[in-house]
Write a protein that holds these residues in place. Structure first.
Motif, PDB file in Angstrom:
ATOM      1  N   ASP A 172       0.839  -1.200   0.000  1.00  0.00           N
ATOM      2  CA  ASP A 172       0.000   0.000   0.000  1.00  0.00           C
ATOM      3  C   ASP A 172       0.873   1.250   0.000  1.00  0.00           C
ATOM      4  O   ASP A 172       1.094   1.869   1.035  1.00  0.00           O
ATOM      5  CB  ASP A 172      -0.911  -0.038   1.231  1.00  0.00           C
ATOM      6  N   GLU A 226      -2.862  10.051  -0.522  1.00  0.00           N
ATOM      7  CA  GLU A 226      -4.035   9.210  -0.805  1.00  0.00           C
ATOM      8  C   GLU A 226      -4.696   8.792   0.496  1.00  0.00           C
ATOM      9  O   GLU A 226      -5.925   8.716   0.598  1.00  0.00           O
ATOM     10  CB  GLU A 226      -3.608   7.958  -1.594  1.00  0.00           C
ATOM     11  N   GLU A 227      -3.860   8.501   1.485  1.00  0.00           N
ATOM     12  CA  GLU A 227      -4.381   7.945   2.738  1.00  0.00           C
ATOM     13  C   GLU A 227      -5.092   9.000   3.585  1.00  0.00           C
ATOM     14  O   GLU A 227      -4.696  10.176   3.593  1.00  0.00           O
ATOM     15  CB  GLU A 227      -3.225   7.346   3.552  1.00  0.00           C
ATOM     16  N   TRP A 231      -3.668  -5.589   5.311  1.00  0.00           N
ATOM     17  CA  TRP A 231      -3.989  -4.214   4.892  1.00  0.00           C
ATOM     18  C   TRP A 231      -3.970  -3.265   6.099  1.00  0.00           C
ATOM     19  O   TRP A 231      -4.611  -3.560   7.119  1.00  0.00           O
ATOM     20  CB  TRP A 231      -5.372  -4.184   4.221  1.00  0.00           C
ATOM     21  N   HIS A 232      -3.226  -2.157   5.975  1.00  0.00           N
ATOM     22  CA  HIS A 232      -3.122  -1.149   7.039  1.00  0.00           C
ATOM     23  C   HIS A 232      -2.703  -1.772   8.368  1.00  0.00           C
ATOM     24  O   HIS A 232      -3.238  -1.415   9.426  1.00  0.00           O
ATOM     25  CB  HIS A 232      -4.437  -0.356   7.194  1.00  0.00           C
TER      26      HIS A 232
HETATM   27 ZN   LIG Z   1      -4.032   2.421   2.204  1.00  0.00          ZN
END
Ligand SMILES: [Zn+2]
Length: 301
Positions: free
Chosen positions: A125, A157-158, A267-268
């Protein structure tokens, strides 16, 4: 022996020293390397967590610029101050333009910032899109081109906190506004965004907000390359950096693998590390993009 036959023999002698493939145009240009793209991702992961506004984010931008300096492209910055829930943050998109001659344009985009979290390096990511874009820039250098090709590295983006319309996609929102104002969006035939496509276990969402004709073009290219297994058919909506461009009337598509680890567990989380990525996944996405660009250029719309 005539002068002519000496010339012919000399030419043949030189030709015989070179591999046959060296005479085809395709062999004169570098092809997309998944291994090289993966290596670029590893280089940016080595900067550590890279949230917008951080020193590591700035160092990463310098690294991206260094790489682009070796490409035959025009590099520009789209710098702005984002108003976030944590206060103002300085952000900067990086734009590499490979000039064509038609007046039309194609954009390939992705984000380089990472989610602001402890011990989060964003191999998939953040770094995977950065790696693909850097390798694409290297490949675009020296290729014959019809349309302008923009390779865009988005900051911000985040979400700084929790994902909302106002706390997310800062960089793409800013550039979509700028490109509407300066007319670039009107020249775009297509914008394709890549995000989290480095996962070894690659399955790319059939993103339902994306422009259907562009999605079909990309899925058809994947089929033609024998990559059907990596491209899902079940529609799902994902909010990402393509949305501000869709809202600006641009034909846009998001390529995202949103199934990262068991139950999306990587993810994350601090588990988003290089060992989860595979060069083959970078190869699949790079091959599809490199096939789609000339197909878009051939479109007369
Ligand atoms: Zn992300």
């Amino acid at each position: 022996m005539s002068r002519n036959s000496v010339f012919v023999l000399a030419t043949l002698a030189v030709a015989s020293l070179l591999p046959r493939a060296a005479f085809s145009q395709a062999a004169l240009t570098k092809s997309f390397s998944g291994a090289a793209a993966l290596n670029f991702a590893a280089r940016v992961v080595a900067f550590g967590p890279r949230p917008s506004g951080s020193a590591a984010n700035t160092r990463q931008r310098a690294y991206i610029r260094e790489q682009l300096a070796t490409c035959h492209c025009e590099v520009s910055a789209d710098a702005f101050t984002a108003q976030t829930p944590d206060g103002p943050v300085a952000m900067e998109n990086i734009i590499a333009k490979f000039p064509g001659k038609s007046g039309r344009a194609i954009a390939i985009t992705g984000h380089f910032d990472t989610k602001k979290m402890t011990n989060f390096v964003g191999a998939n990511d953040g770094a995977s899109s950065t790696g693909i874009l850097l390798e694409m820039a290297a490949v675009m250098t020296g290729r014959p081109r019809t349309d302008d090709v923009y390779i865009v590295f988005f900051d911000g983006e985040e979400a700084v906190r929790d994902w909302t319309d106002s706390d997310s996609v800062y960089g793409s929102r800013h550039l979509a506004g700028k490109w509407t104002a300066d007319g670039t969006n009107r020249r775009l035939k297509a914008l394709i965004n890549v995000d989290m496509t480095g996962d070894k276990d690659l399955d790319i969402v059939y993103e339902s907000s994306s422009s259907p004709s562009l999605r079909k073009l990309v899925w058809d290219a994947a089929d033609a390359l024998g990559y059907s297994a990596f491209f899902l058919r079940q529609p799902n909506a994902v909010e990402d950096d393509h949305i501000p461009f869709l809202q600006a009337g641009v034909r846009a598509l998001d390529l995202i693998d949103f199934n990262y680890g068991p139950g999306n567990a990587y993810w994350h989380t601090p588990q988003d590390t290089m060992d989860k990525l595979g060069a083959h996944s970078f190869q699949v996405v790079g091959d599809v993009l490199m096939r789609v660009i000339p197909e878009l250029e051939a479109e007369k719309q």
